[in-house]
Design a protein around this motif. Sequence first.
Motif, PDB file in Angstrom:
ATOM      1  N   ILE A 123       0.831  -1.190   0.000  1.00  0.00           N
ATOM      2  CA  ILE A 123       0.000   0.000   0.000  1.00  0.00           C
ATOM      3  C   ILE A 123       0.871   1.248   0.000  1.00  0.00           C
ATOM      4  O   ILE A 123       0.506   2.275  -0.612  1.00  0.00           O
ATOM      5  CB  ILE A 123      -0.978  -0.006   1.212  1.00  0.00           C
ATOM      6  N   GLU A 124       2.033   1.193   0.647  1.00  0.00           N
ATOM      7  CA  GLU A 124       2.902   2.371   0.702  1.00  0.00           C
ATOM      8  C   GLU A 124       3.370   2.752  -0.703  1.00  0.00           C
ATOM      9  O   GLU A 124       3.319   3.931  -1.090  1.00  0.00           O
ATOM     10  CB  GLU A 124       4.102   2.114   1.611  1.00  0.00           C
ATOM     11  N   ALA A 126       1.977   1.870  -3.545  1.00  0.00           N
ATOM     12  CA  ALA A 126       0.809   2.260  -4.338  1.00  0.00           C
ATOM     13  C   ALA A 126       0.461   3.722  -4.090  1.00  0.00           C
ATOM     14  O   ALA A 126       0.156   4.472  -5.031  1.00  0.00           O
ATOM     15  CB  ALA A 126      -0.371   1.358  -4.004  1.00  0.00           C
ATOM     16  N   ARG A 127       0.488   4.158  -2.821  1.00  0.00           N
ATOM     17  CA  ARG A 127       0.217   5.560  -2.516  1.00  0.00           C
ATOM     18  C   ARG A 127       1.205   6.477  -3.228  1.00  0.00           C
ATOM     19  O   ARG A 127       0.833   7.528  -3.780  1.00  0.00           O
ATOM     20  CB  ARG A 127       0.292   5.806  -1.009  1.00  0.00           C
ATOM     21  N   VAL A 130       0.375   6.755  -6.987  1.00  0.00           N
ATOM     22  CA  VAL A 130      -0.801   7.587  -7.219  1.00  0.00           C
ATOM     23  C   VAL A 130      -0.439   9.062  -7.094  1.00  0.00           C
ATOM     24  O   VAL A 130      -0.805   9.889  -7.942  1.00  0.00           O
ATOM     25  CB  VAL A 130      -1.928   7.209  -6.236  1.00  0.00           C
ATOM     26  N   ARG A 339      -6.340   6.282  -7.362  1.00  0.00           N
ATOM     27  CA  ARG A 339      -6.722   6.630  -5.982  1.00  0.00           C
ATOM     28  C   ARG A 339      -7.817   5.704  -5.469  1.00  0.00           C
ATOM     29  O   ARG A 339      -7.780   5.262  -4.326  1.00  0.00           O
ATOM     30  CB  ARG A 339      -7.150   8.100  -5.899  1.00  0.00           C
ATOM     31  N   ASN A 341      -8.257   2.682  -6.457  1.00  0.00           N
ATOM     32  CA  ASN A 341      -7.679   1.352  -6.342  1.00  0.00           C
ATOM     33  C   ASN A 341      -6.850   1.167  -5.078  1.00  0.00           C
ATOM     34  O   ASN A 341      -6.560   0.035  -4.692  1.00  0.00           O
ATOM     35  CB  ASN A 341      -6.831   1.045  -7.574  1.00  0.00           C
ATOM     36  N   LEU A 342      -6.505   2.260  -4.403  1.00  0.00           N
ATOM     37  CA  LEU A 342      -5.832   2.114  -3.113  1.00  0.00           C
ATOM     38  C   LEU A 342      -6.706   1.315  -2.153  1.00  0.00           C
ATOM     39  O   LEU A 342      -6.184   0.585  -1.297  1.00  0.00           O
ATOM     40  CB  LEU A 342      -5.520   3.489  -2.516  1.00  0.00           C
ATOM     41  N   ILE A 345      -5.905  -2.359  -2.884  1.00  0.00           N
ATOM     42  CA  ILE A 345      -4.592  -2.739  -2.348  1.00  0.00           C
ATOM     43  C   ILE A 345      -4.660  -2.844  -0.821  1.00  0.00           C
ATOM     44  O   ILE A 345      -4.111  -3.782  -0.216  1.00  0.00           O
ATOM     45  CB  ILE A 345      -3.514  -1.726  -2.778  1.00  0.00           C
ATOM     46  N   ALA A 346      -5.346  -1.908  -0.184  1.00  0.00           N
ATOM     47  CA  ALA A 346      -5.506  -1.964   1.276  1.00  0.00           C
ATOM     48  C   ALA A 346      -6.259  -3.217   1.693  1.00  0.00           C
ATOM     49  O   ALA A 346      -5.959  -3.817   2.746  1.00  0.00           O
ATOM     50  CB  ALA A 346      -6.226  -0.719   1.776  1.00  0.00           C
ATOM     51  N   VAL A 365      -6.462   2.583   4.013  1.00  0.00           N
ATOM     52  CA  VAL A 365      -6.044   3.194   2.756  1.00  0.00           C
ATOM     53  C   VAL A 365      -4.999   4.261   3.033  1.00  0.00           C
ATOM     54  O   VAL A 365      -4.052   4.402   2.301  1.00  0.00           O
ATOM     55  CB  VAL A 365      -7.255   3.808   2.025  1.00  0.00           C
TER      56      VAL A 365
END
Length: 365
Positions: A123-124, A126-127, A130, A339, A341-342, A345-346, A365
């Motif tokens: 998640i990190e 992915a953020r 984004v 955003r 899609n986070l 992933i979360a 998220v």
Amino acid sequence: MSQTPVLAANAHLPRLPERKDWGIGVVGAGFIVRDCHLVAYADAGFPVVGITSRTRSTAEEVARLRGVPRVFDSVEEMLDGPEVGIVDLAVPPQDQPEMIRRVVAHPRKPRGILAQKPLAMTIEEARDLVALCESAGIVLQVNQNMRYDHSVRALKALIDGGALGDPVLATIDMRAIPHWMPWAEGLRSLSTFIMSIHHLDTMRYWLGNPSRVLASTRPDPRTKFPHSDGINLYILEYDHGARGCGWDDVWTGPAREGGGAEIGIRWRFEGTRGTAIGTIGWPGWPDRMPSTIDYSTVDDGQWHRPRWPEAWFPDAFAGPMAGLMIALETGTEPDISGRDNLGTIALCEAVLTAATEHRAVVPAV
């Protein structure tokens, strides 16, 4: 007795953009590009202007097969010219973050990126991706293509139209044997980020973001390389009362070892006013096997069984690209934005944590 409204004839199909001439540059030349992306784009009238891959000979072979006019040696070379408005990434998940960064760093940036799922393996990261695309003014769409499976889409139309009432319980039961690609070995997650991510994202599409996750995973006896999350079982709890669950069984019994095979993916949705059941045709690939939906409501008590010729593989792959093109032509957020899609992933992270720590987990998220 009132009559149940039938699904609109096109409820299972994506909305297509009015403008299609954005110019797609494809990165990657594996089977998913060769047999799904390029086939679906051609059918939808989306122009692919070039392709690049780690192995040029593979890109040349795919370009000849699918009529792609140019082969480039790198994504940078592909972006040097004015033709490419959208970059379609189809690379292994461990390579995708760096590829997105290379695209963003190029002086001539595309208008949009279609990234494969998973967007990233944490998640990190992915953020970070984004935020990077947002700061560069690049519209990021994620290729969660199961949202465009035709039965998944038809059910969403029934839910949104209120035909089934308030959601009570949604389930996805997968008994299918995937072909793990070589790049899957060594990843921090196997089934969760590669297979279950489809079903978790579909649950978000149907029901929204869950409040809590419970999960249990175990290795798949058939997969020889080390992994922890082969077979996944998970329950999604919603504060509004609904529950969702998935059984992602990639073992299915000794179907490859001499036992009988019973392969398939089935889903079920129960609401306060109706029930829908369906199948996902993907396990029949490479044969074209359309997914199905049957539904009944308290309005007439009858079962309705619409059918269509389209199948998830390859037809649904036009949907995420169409969503990105619509966002570009209208200046709006794409339907499966980076955003948004986070949340998926979360949810994958929550499944891994819940299974490892044996507790309910709130997705963060």
